[in-house]
Each structure stands twice: as C-alpha cells, then as structure tokens.
Design a protein around this motif. Sequence first.
Motif, mmCIF file in Angstrom:
data_model
loop_
_atom_site.group_PDB
_atom_site.id
_atom_site.type_symbol
_atom_site.label_atom_id
_atom_site.label_comp_id
_atom_site.label_asym_id
_atom_site.label_seq_id
_atom_site.Cartn_x
_atom_site.Cartn_y
_atom_site.Cartn_z
ATOM 1 N N LEU A 138 17.401 77.957 21.622
ATOM 2 C CA LEU A 138 18.087 76.697 21.924
ATOM 3 C C LEU A 138 17.392 75.960 23.070
ATOM 4 O O LEU A 138 17.293 74.722 23.046
ATOM 5 C CB LEU A 138 19.555 76.955 22.258
ATOM 6 N N MET A 139 16.902 76.711 24.059
ATOM 7 C CA MET A 139 16.170 76.089 25.165
ATOM 8 C C MET A 139 14.890 75.421 24.654
ATOM 9 O O MET A 139 14.550 74.316 25.083
ATOM 10 C CB MET A 139 15.831 77.134 26.233
ATOM 11 N N ILE A 140 14.203 76.086 23.740
ATOM 12 C CA ILE A 140 12.985 75.520 23.156
ATOM 13 C C ILE A 140 13.327 74.264 22.357
ATOM 14 O O ILE A 140 12.669 73.221 22.496
ATOM 15 C CB ILE A 140 12.266 76.557 22.263
ATOM 16 N N ALA A 141 14.375 74.376 21.532
ATOM 17 C CA ALA A 141 14.772 73.250 20.681
ATOM 18 C C ALA A 141 15.185 72.034 21.500
ATOM 19 O O ALA A 141 14.961 70.893 21.094
ATOM 20 C CB ALA A 141 15.901 73.669 19.744
ATOM 21 N N ALA A 142 15.773 72.252 22.662
ATOM 22 C CA ALA A 142 16.169 71.137 23.530
ATOM 23 C C ALA A 142 15.033 70.719 24.459
ATOM 24 O O ALA A 142 14.848 69.529 24.726
ATOM 25 C CB ALA A 142 17.388 71.539 24.361
ATOM 26 N N GLY A 143 14.248 71.687 24.932
ATOM 27 C CA GLY A 143 13.234 71.397 25.942
ATOM 28 C C GLY A 143 12.039 70.615 25.435
ATOM 29 O O GLY A 143 11.543 69.719 26.123
ATOM 30 N N LEU A 144 11.569 70.921 24.240
ATOM 31 C CA LEU A 144 10.391 70.214 23.722
ATOM 32 C C LEU A 144 10.659 68.720 23.520
ATOM 33 O O LEU A 144 9.845 67.894 23.943
ATOM 34 C CB LEU A 144 9.871 70.890 22.459
ATOM 35 N N PRO A 145 11.795 68.322 22.935
ATOM 36 C CA PRO A 145 12.062 66.883 22.851
ATOM 37 C C PRO A 145 12.250 66.224 24.235
ATOM 38 O O PRO A 145 11.907 65.054 24.397
ATOM 39 C CB PRO A 145 13.346 66.793 22.028
ATOM 40 N N VAL A 146 12.763 66.968 25.197
ATOM 41 C CA VAL A 146 12.894 66.419 26.554
ATOM 42 C C VAL A 146 11.515 66.095 27.117
ATOM 43 O O VAL A 146 11.299 65.023 27.699
ATOM 44 C CB VAL A 146 13.661 67.399 27.483
ATOM 45 N N ILE A 147 10.559 67.001 26.939
ATOM 46 C CA ILE A 147 9.194 66.757 27.414
ATOM 47 C C ILE A 147 8.594 65.549 26.700
ATOM 48 O O ILE A 147 7.981 64.686 27.339
ATOM 49 C CB ILE A 147 8.313 68.008 27.221
ATOM 50 N N VAL A 148 8.787 65.485 25.394
ATOM 51 C CA VAL A 148 8.263 64.345 24.631
ATOM 52 C C VAL A 148 8.902 63.049 25.125
ATOM 53 O O VAL A 148 8.216 62.043 25.318
ATOM 54 C CB VAL A 148 8.504 64.542 23.118
ATOM 55 N N TYR A 149 10.202 63.060 25.352
ATOM 56 C CA TYR A 149 10.887 61.856 25.834
ATOM 57 C C TYR A 149 10.361 61.443 27.210
ATOM 58 O O TYR A 149 10.026 60.277 27.428
ATOM 59 C CB TYR A 149 12.398 62.087 25.889
ATOM 60 N N LEU A 150 10.276 62.406 28.136
ATOM 61 C CA LEU A 150 9.884 62.077 29.506
ATOM 62 C C LEU A 150 8.416 61.675 29.616
ATOM 63 O O LEU A 150 8.084 60.735 30.333
ATOM 64 C CB LEU A 150 10.163 63.260 30.441
ATOM 65 N N PHE A 151 7.523 62.388 28.930
ATOM 66 C CA PHE A 151 6.094 62.097 29.079
ATOM 67 C C PHE A 151 5.616 61.094 28.037
ATOM 68 O O PHE A 151 5.068 60.046 28.358
ATOM 69 C CB PHE A 151 5.257 63.376 29.005
ATOM 70 N N PHE A 195 11.211 81.883 31.465
ATOM 71 C CA PHE A 195 12.391 82.580 30.944
ATOM 72 C C PHE A 195 12.047 83.894 30.235
ATOM 73 O O PHE A 195 12.699 84.919 30.477
ATOM 74 C CB PHE A 195 13.197 81.652 30.017
ATOM 75 N N PRO A 196 11.035 83.934 29.369
ATOM 76 C CA PRO A 196 10.780 85.186 28.640
ATOM 77 C C PRO A 196 10.003 86.241 29.427
ATOM 78 O O PRO A 196 9.796 87.349 28.916
ATOM 79 C CB PRO A 196 9.971 84.725 27.418
#
Length: 160
Positions: free
Chosen positions: A47-60, A109-110
């Motif tokens: 879930l962190m990956i699924a949420a985090g990757l679009p956040v990076i795309v949005y921000l950068f 995290f991992p």
Amino acid sequence: MRNETGGQKLSPRFFGLSTLLLLLGSLLVGLVAIALKSALMAILYALMIAAGLPVIVYLFCGKCACRGEACLMVWPGRLSLRLPSRKAENYTRWDFAGILGTLFLLGAFPVYWLFQTLPLLIVFCVLLLGAHAAVMLSVCPACENCRCPIHRRLHKKREK
C-alpha cells in the motif's frame, strides 16, 4: 544513435525505462523479504508503494518541463498528465521534502526484513544503486527539465 567507435549507443530513454524497472525490482525484492516474515507488513508496504509512487510523480513530474511525451522515463511523464495539474514553477523545499521523504520511506521500510535475508538485501541494494547510477549518469545529463536543481548544476558545469 552511434557512438565514436561506430557501435550502437543506448538512448537516455532506454536508461530512463531501465531505471524504472530497477527501482520497481528493488521495491518488489523488499516486498518479498517482508512477505517471508509478515503478511500484514507486506500488505502495508504494498500500500505504501501504491500510494508513494504516484506522490513522487505528482510532486516531481507535475512541475517538470518535460512531462508528457518528452519525458525520458516515459511512464511517469505520461502519468503526470493524468494527475491534478501543478503550477509550472521551480521546486520548493516542500516538494523536495515530499519526494525525498517518500523515497526514503520506500527504501528504508523493508531494511529490517532485508537484513534477515542477506541475499535479498544484496539484490535490493544492487538494484537501487543501479537505478541511481542510470539516472545520474545517463538520464539527468540528457534531461531538459530546467526547473530541476540537478539539471541546473550539470549545465553550469558544462558552461564553465
């Protein structure tokens, strides 16, 4: 493209796509390491990956001058066109905090579970370092995102 010796030269777009595959591979290795010990934590990390990757795309990518078809990494540039639009301006400290914080969280995290399975830790690190090397050595020098501080630093060096 040909290089000086007449052989085929790999394009920055090839390295951009390779970077994504290396990064996704490392996240998958981390997910496997977690899943071997805890299904619940693996679901949380997924879930962190699924949420985090679009956040990076949005921000950068949302502020990138190359978003869309000109993106050397291809998929993030196209995905950014489907996310809410952002004002085209230089990145702020908050943008960098969000980008680096998300990357740190996805990478850190991992680690606890990776240390319990040394071969997976080695593969995880090799994939992450490979992704970083591909970006810094092949993608960033060819990228035209004039808002990126790496772009500005690389082009300052070329002007000197």
